[in-house]
Scaffold this active site. Sequence first.
Site, PDB file in Angstrom:
ATOM      1  N   CYS B  33       0.866  -1.173   0.000  1.00 30.53           N
ATOM      2  CA  CYS B  33       0.000   0.000   0.000  1.00 30.53           C
ATOM      3  C   CYS B  33       0.904   1.225   0.000  1.00 30.53           C
ATOM      4  O   CYS B  33       1.634   1.473   0.952  1.00 30.53           O
ATOM      5  CB  CYS B  33      -0.900  -0.064   1.230  1.00 30.53           C
ATOM      6  SG  CYS B  33      -1.403   1.512   1.897  1.00 30.53           S
ATOM      7  N   CYS B  36       0.644   3.989   2.728  1.00 34.28           N
ATOM      8  CA  CYS B  36       1.078   3.508   4.047  1.00 34.28           C
ATOM      9  C   CYS B  36       2.522   3.920   4.299  1.00 34.28           C
ATOM     10  O   CYS B  36       2.935   4.168   5.428  1.00 34.28           O
ATOM     11  CB  CYS B  36       0.965   1.987   4.134  1.00 34.28           C
ATOM     12  SG  CYS B  36      -0.734   1.403   4.080  1.00 34.28           S
TER      13      CYS B  36
END
Lengths: 122, 108
Positions: B33, B36
């Site tokens: 991700c 993130c």
Amino acid sequence: MTTPKSTPTGQSQGKNLESMRKFAEKYASRTDTYFCSNLAVTAAVIKGLAQHKEELGSPLCPCRHYEDKAAEVKKAYWNCPCVPMREEKKCHCMLFLTPDNAFAGDTQEITTEQINELCQQM
Amino acid sequence: MSSSAAPVTDASFPTEVLESSVPVLVDFWAPWCGPCRMVAPVVDEIAEQYEGQIKVVKLNTDENPQVASQYGIRSIPTLMIFKDGQRVDMVVGAVPKTTLANTLEKYL
């Protein structure tokens, strides 16, 4: 004689990464969106898409949690480019950013070398 | 990787988060991700800034689907604040440090 690179998995992984990289460049250009000014974000997402394509057959968004990934692939809503991106140019994964986004960089290009290098540093 | 946020798992979540005597900030993240990776350093800064006042942990949703599903995690990253065993607030997506700090201040 065995060469690690000639394993089927290694080959198809590379193929998927390359096809996702090309898709990302083309789609950014077609939709007038840009990669993140921090290309490590872009590299991670492309790698995640390639991994899902490898495992599930479709590039499911790597920035979501799913109860059942295979079922999500069938629903297709979060297969990249997802419905919010196609309809409203909204990519919470920050792969495709509209020029007015504070995190948008000025490129629609990323090389395989850049992806591999940036992902190694993670 | 030197991160101030300690990893928690499905198994350690009850003791580390729900039974904590101080408020806990949980960073729900996943390996590929992108955003993130932008949030992680912000979370680390928060951990240093509020050291002693709060606990800061991170949970890999791929490896710990039980807790992630239990709290209805969908979009990642999601940052959740727990106090006295209850979820009290949540911030979704890559946010600036000030946004996160302002949200946290309410529970100190």
